[in-house]
Design a protein around this motif. Sequence first.
Motif, PDB file in Angstrom:
ATOM      1  N   HIS A 137       0.833  -1.204   0.000  1.00 28.91           N
ATOM      2  CA  HIS A 137       0.000   0.000   0.000  1.00 28.91           C
ATOM      3  C   HIS A 137       0.869   1.256   0.000  1.00 28.91           C
ATOM      4  O   HIS A 137       2.027   1.221   0.385  1.00 28.91           O
ATOM      5  CB  HIS A 137      -0.867   0.017   1.267  1.00 28.91           C
ATOM      6  CG  HIS A 137      -1.628  -1.243   1.484  1.00 28.91           C
ATOM      7  ND1 HIS A 137      -2.923  -1.410   1.048  1.00 28.91           N
ATOM      8  CD2 HIS A 137      -1.272  -2.424   2.065  1.00 28.91           C
ATOM      9  CE1 HIS A 137      -3.334  -2.633   1.366  1.00 28.91           C
ATOM     10  NE2 HIS A 137      -2.359  -3.259   1.975  1.00 28.91           N
ATOM     11  N   ASN A 138       0.255   2.366  -0.367  1.00 29.11           N
ATOM     12  CA  ASN A 138       0.896   3.653  -0.182  1.00 29.11           C
ATOM     13  C   ASN A 138       0.391   4.264   1.113  1.00 29.11           C
ATOM     14  O   ASN A 138      -0.723   3.932   1.517  1.00 29.11           O
ATOM     15  CB  ASN A 138       0.584   4.581  -1.363  1.00 29.11           C
ATOM     16  CG  ASN A 138       1.833   4.843  -2.174  1.00 29.11           C
ATOM     17  OD1 ASN A 138       2.878   4.250  -1.932  1.00 29.11           O
ATOM     18  ND2 ASN A 138       1.717   5.733  -3.120  1.00 29.11           N
ATOM     19  N   PRO A 139       1.186   5.073   1.792  1.00 29.24           N
ATOM     20  CA  PRO A 139       2.449   5.647   1.322  1.00 29.24           C
ATOM     21  C   PRO A 139       3.676   4.726   1.501  1.00 29.24           C
ATOM     22  O   PRO A 139       4.767   5.082   1.078  1.00 29.24           O
ATOM     23  CB  PRO A 139       2.593   6.907   2.169  1.00 29.24           C
ATOM     24  CG  PRO A 139       1.935   6.547   3.467  1.00 29.24           C
ATOM     25  CD  PRO A 139       0.768   5.648   3.081  1.00 29.24           C
ATOM     26  N   THR A 140       3.484   3.547   2.073  1.00 28.95           N
ATOM     27  CA  THR A 140       4.630   2.684   2.382  1.00 28.95           C
ATOM     28  C   THR A 140       5.453   2.310   1.155  1.00 28.95           C
ATOM     29  O   THR A 140       6.687   2.369   1.184  1.00 28.95           O
ATOM     30  CB  THR A 140       4.166   1.406   3.124  1.00 28.95           C
ATOM     31  OG1 THR A 140       3.507   1.802   4.328  1.00 28.95           O
ATOM     32  CG2 THR A 140       5.331   0.500   3.455  1.00 28.95           C
ATOM     33  N   MET A 141       4.815   1.912   0.037  1.00 31.23           N
ATOM     34  CA  MET A 141       5.582   1.477  -1.139  1.00 31.23           C
ATOM     35  C   MET A 141       6.442   2.623  -1.678  1.00 31.23           C
ATOM     36  O   MET A 141       7.610   2.427  -2.009  1.00 31.23           O
ATOM     37  CB  MET A 141       4.655   0.938  -2.235  1.00 31.23           C
ATOM     38  CG  MET A 141       3.926  -0.346  -1.851  1.00 31.23           C
ATOM     39  SD  MET A 141       5.009  -1.791  -1.647  1.00 31.23           S
ATOM     40  CE  MET A 141       5.159  -1.872   0.134  1.00 31.23           C
ATOM     41  N   ALA A 142       5.876   3.838  -1.739  1.00 30.63           N
ATOM     42  CA  ALA A 142       6.631   4.999  -2.233  1.00 30.63           C
ATOM     43  C   ALA A 142       7.770   5.343  -1.278  1.00 30.63           C
ATOM     44  O   ALA A 142       8.907   5.565  -1.706  1.00 30.63           O
ATOM     45  CB  ALA A 142       5.701   6.195  -2.397  1.00 30.63           C
ATOM     46  N   GLN A 143       7.486   5.381   0.014  1.00 29.13           N
ATOM     47  CA  GLN A 143       8.514   5.715   1.004  1.00 29.13           C
ATOM     48  C   GLN A 143       9.630   4.685   0.993  1.00 29.13           C
ATOM     49  O   GLN A 143      10.814   5.041   1.013  1.00 29.13           O
ATOM     50  CB  GLN A 143       7.902   5.799   2.406  1.00 29.13           C
ATOM     51  CG  GLN A 143       6.997   6.990   2.582  1.00 29.13           C
ATOM     52  CD  GLN A 143       6.208   6.931   3.884  1.00 29.13           C
ATOM     53  OE1 GLN A 143       6.153   5.900   4.568  1.00 29.13           O
ATOM     54  NE2 GLN A 143       5.564   8.030   4.234  1.00 29.13           N
TER      55      GLN A 143
END
Length: 177
Positions: A114-120
Amino acid sequence: MSSASREKTLILMRHAKAEEGLGKADHDRELATRGRRDAKAAGRWLHEQGLVPDLVICSTAQRTRQTWEEACRGGAHTEFVEYRRSVYLGGSEQTLETVREDAGETTTVLVVGHNPTMAQLTSLLTDGEGSREAHDALGEGFVTSGLAVLRYAGEWADIDFGSCALARFHVSRGHDD
Protein backbone atom coordinates in the motif's frame (compact mmCIF):
# COMPACT_ATOMS: atom_id res chain seq x y z
CA MET A 1 30.32 -16.50 -3.26
CA SER A 2 30.67 -14.42 -6.41
CA SER A 3 29.06 -11.02 -6.59
CA ALA A 4 26.90 -12.21 -9.51
CA SER A 5 25.26 -14.85 -7.34
CA ARG A 6 24.49 -12.17 -4.76
CA GLU A 7 22.56 -9.97 -7.21
CA LYS A 8 18.97 -9.64 -6.05
CA THR A 9 15.80 -8.03 -7.38
CA LEU A 10 13.16 -6.49 -5.15
CA ILE A 11 9.89 -5.48 -6.80
CA LEU A 12 7.62 -3.19 -4.82
CA MET A 13 4.09 -3.10 -6.18
CA ARG A 14 1.23 -0.90 -5.08
CA HIS A 15 -2.15 -2.63 -5.22
CA ALA A 16 -4.44 -1.83 -8.12
CA LYS A 17 -7.36 0.62 -7.96
CA ALA A 18 -9.78 -0.33 -5.20
CA GLU A 19 -13.47 0.40 -4.74
CA GLU A 20 -14.45 3.26 -2.49
CA GLY A 21 -14.67 2.10 1.11
CA LEU A 22 -18.22 3.20 1.83
CA GLY A 23 -19.58 1.11 4.69
CA LYS A 24 -16.79 -1.45 4.41
CA ALA A 25 -13.74 -2.00 6.59
CA ASP A 26 -10.55 -0.82 4.85
CA HIS A 27 -9.01 -4.30 5.05
CA ASP A 28 -12.02 -5.74 3.15
CA ARG A 29 -12.11 -3.27 0.22
CA GLU A 30 -12.02 -5.05 -3.15
CA LEU A 31 -10.59 -4.06 -6.50
CA ALA A 32 -12.61 -1.86 -8.80
CA THR A 33 -13.20 -3.08 -12.37
CA ARG A 34 -10.37 -0.84 -13.58
CA GLY A 35 -8.15 -2.23 -10.83
CA ARG A 36 -8.70 -5.77 -12.06
CA ARG A 37 -7.72 -4.76 -15.62
CA ASP A 38 -4.66 -2.84 -14.41
CA ALA A 39 -3.47 -5.71 -12.17
CA LYS A 40 -3.82 -8.13 -15.08
CA ALA A 41 -1.75 -5.71 -17.20
CA ALA A 42 0.87 -5.64 -14.43
CA GLY A 43 1.08 -9.43 -14.60
CA ARG A 44 1.50 -9.23 -18.37
CA TRP A 45 4.29 -6.67 -17.94
CA LEU A 46 6.10 -8.78 -15.32
CA HIS A 47 5.90 -11.79 -17.65
CA GLU A 48 7.13 -9.80 -20.67
CA GLN A 49 10.06 -8.42 -18.64
CA GLY A 50 11.03 -11.90 -17.43
CA LEU A 51 10.50 -10.83 -13.81
CA VAL A 52 9.51 -14.02 -12.00
CA PRO A 53 9.54 -13.66 -8.23
CA ASP A 54 10.74 -16.62 -6.17
CA LEU A 55 8.56 -15.25 -3.39
CA VAL A 56 5.63 -12.85 -3.22
CA ILE A 57 5.02 -11.16 0.12
CA CYS A 58 1.49 -9.80 0.01
CA SER A 59 -0.46 -7.67 2.45
CA THR A 60 -3.44 -9.49 3.95
CA ALA A 61 -5.87 -6.86 2.63
CA GLN A 62 -8.46 -8.06 0.12
CA ARG A 63 -7.37 -5.57 -2.57
CA THR A 64 -3.71 -6.69 -2.44
CA ARG A 65 -4.67 -10.37 -2.59
CA GLN A 66 -6.89 -9.65 -5.60
CA THR A 67 -4.11 -7.59 -7.22
CA TRP A 68 -1.77 -10.59 -7.14
CA GLU A 69 -4.53 -12.99 -8.31
CA GLU A 70 -5.28 -10.76 -11.31
CA ALA A 71 -1.55 -10.31 -12.04
CA CYS A 72 -1.32 -14.12 -12.24
CA ARG A 73 -4.22 -14.13 -14.71
CA GLY A 74 -2.12 -11.72 -16.78
CA GLY A 75 0.90 -14.02 -16.79
CA ALA A 76 2.78 -13.36 -13.54
CA HIS A 77 3.89 -16.45 -11.66
CA THR A 78 5.52 -17.52 -8.41
CA GLU A 79 5.88 -20.71 -6.44
CA PHE A 80 5.39 -19.11 -3.03
CA VAL A 81 3.06 -16.41 -1.70
CA GLU A 82 3.12 -15.34 1.92
CA TYR A 83 0.37 -13.11 3.30
CA ARG A 84 1.70 -10.78 5.98
CA ARG A 85 -0.36 -8.50 8.17
CA SER A 86 2.85 -6.53 8.80
CA VAL A 87 2.73 -5.31 5.18
CA TYR A 88 -0.85 -4.10 5.73
CA LEU A 89 -0.33 -2.53 9.14
CA GLY A 90 3.33 -1.57 9.10
CA GLY A 91 5.23 1.25 7.51
CA SER A 92 8.53 1.20 5.67
CA GLU A 93 10.60 -0.21 8.56
CA GLN A 94 8.21 -3.06 9.33
CA THR A 95 7.76 -3.99 5.66
CA LEU A 96 11.53 -4.02 5.15
CA GLU A 97 11.95 -6.18 8.25
CA THR A 98 9.40 -8.63 6.79
CA VAL A 99 11.51 -8.85 3.59
CA ARG A 100 14.67 -9.42 5.67
CA GLU A 101 13.01 -12.22 7.64
CA ASP A 102 11.10 -13.95 4.83
CA ALA A 103 13.28 -13.70 1.71
CA GLY A 104 15.84 -16.34 2.74
CA GLU A 105 17.89 -17.64 -0.21
CA THR A 106 15.59 -16.25 -2.92
CA THR A 107 16.86 -14.08 -5.76
CA THR A 108 13.70 -12.14 -6.64
CA VAL A 109 11.08 -10.96 -4.16
CA LEU A 110 7.89 -9.05 -4.99
CA VAL A 111 5.97 -7.17 -2.28
CA VAL A 112 2.32 -6.23 -2.93
CA GLY A 113 1.46 -3.43 -0.56
CA HIS A 114 0.00 0.00 0.00
CA ASN A 115 0.90 3.65 -0.18
CA PRO A 116 2.45 5.65 1.32
CA THR A 117 4.63 2.68 2.38
CA MET A 118 5.58 1.48 -1.14
CA ALA A 119 6.63 5.00 -2.23
CA GLN A 120 8.51 5.71 1.00
CA LEU A 121 10.27 2.35 0.98
CA THR A 122 11.34 2.79 -2.66
CA SER A 123 12.77 6.24 -1.90
CA LEU A 124 14.51 5.12 1.30
CA LEU A 125 16.04 2.00 -0.27
CA THR A 126 17.30 3.68 -3.44
CA ASP A 127 18.41 7.05 -2.08
CA GLY A 128 18.42 8.46 -5.62
CA GLU A 129 20.58 5.67 -7.06
CA GLY A 130 19.74 4.00 -10.36
CA SER A 131 17.98 4.95 -13.55
CA ARG A 132 17.25 8.69 -13.94
CA GLU A 133 14.26 7.79 -16.15
CA ALA A 134 12.89 5.48 -13.43
CA HIS A 135 13.33 8.14 -10.75
CA ASP A 136 11.60 10.71 -12.96
CA ALA A 137 8.67 8.30 -13.47
CA LEU A 138 8.52 7.60 -9.74
CA GLY A 139 8.55 11.36 -9.14
CA GLU A 140 5.18 11.52 -10.92
CA GLY A 141 3.78 9.49 -8.03
CA PHE A 142 3.60 5.85 -6.93
CA VAL A 143 0.09 5.39 -8.29
CA THR A 144 -2.06 2.26 -8.15
CA SER A 145 -0.58 -0.67 -10.11
CA GLY A 146 2.83 0.98 -9.98
CA LEU A 147 5.88 -1.32 -9.87
CA ALA A 148 9.33 -0.30 -8.69
CA VAL A 149 12.10 -2.73 -9.71
CA LEU A 150 15.12 -2.41 -7.42
CA ARG A 151 18.52 -4.08 -7.74
CA TYR A 152 20.43 -5.12 -4.65
CA ALA A 153 23.78 -6.86 -4.18
CA GLY A 154 23.95 -8.66 -0.85
CA GLU A 155 22.07 -10.91 1.51
CA TRP A 156 18.41 -10.15 2.17
CA ALA A 157 19.05 -10.08 5.91
CA ASP A 158 21.35 -7.08 5.33
CA ILE A 159 19.18 -5.01 2.98
CA ASP A 160 18.91 -1.48 4.32
CA PHE A 161 18.04 2.08 3.39
CA GLY A 162 20.29 3.40 0.62
CA SER A 163 21.47 -0.09 -0.43
CA CYS A 164 19.50 -0.48 -3.69
CA ALA A 165 19.37 1.06 -7.15
CA LEU A 166 16.05 1.77 -8.89
CA ALA A 167 16.24 -0.05 -12.22
CA ARG A 168 12.69 0.51 -13.51
CA PHE A 169 9.44 2.15 -12.51
CA HIS A 170 6.37 1.08 -14.45
CA VAL A 171 2.69 1.92 -14.16
CA SER A 172 0.39 -0.76 -15.54
CA ARG A 173 -2.85 0.24 -17.20
CA GLY A 174 -5.17 -2.34 -18.70
CA HIS A 175 -7.72 -2.05 -21.45
CA ASP A 176 -11.26 -3.33 -21.75
CA ASP A 177 -11.09 -6.95 -22.89
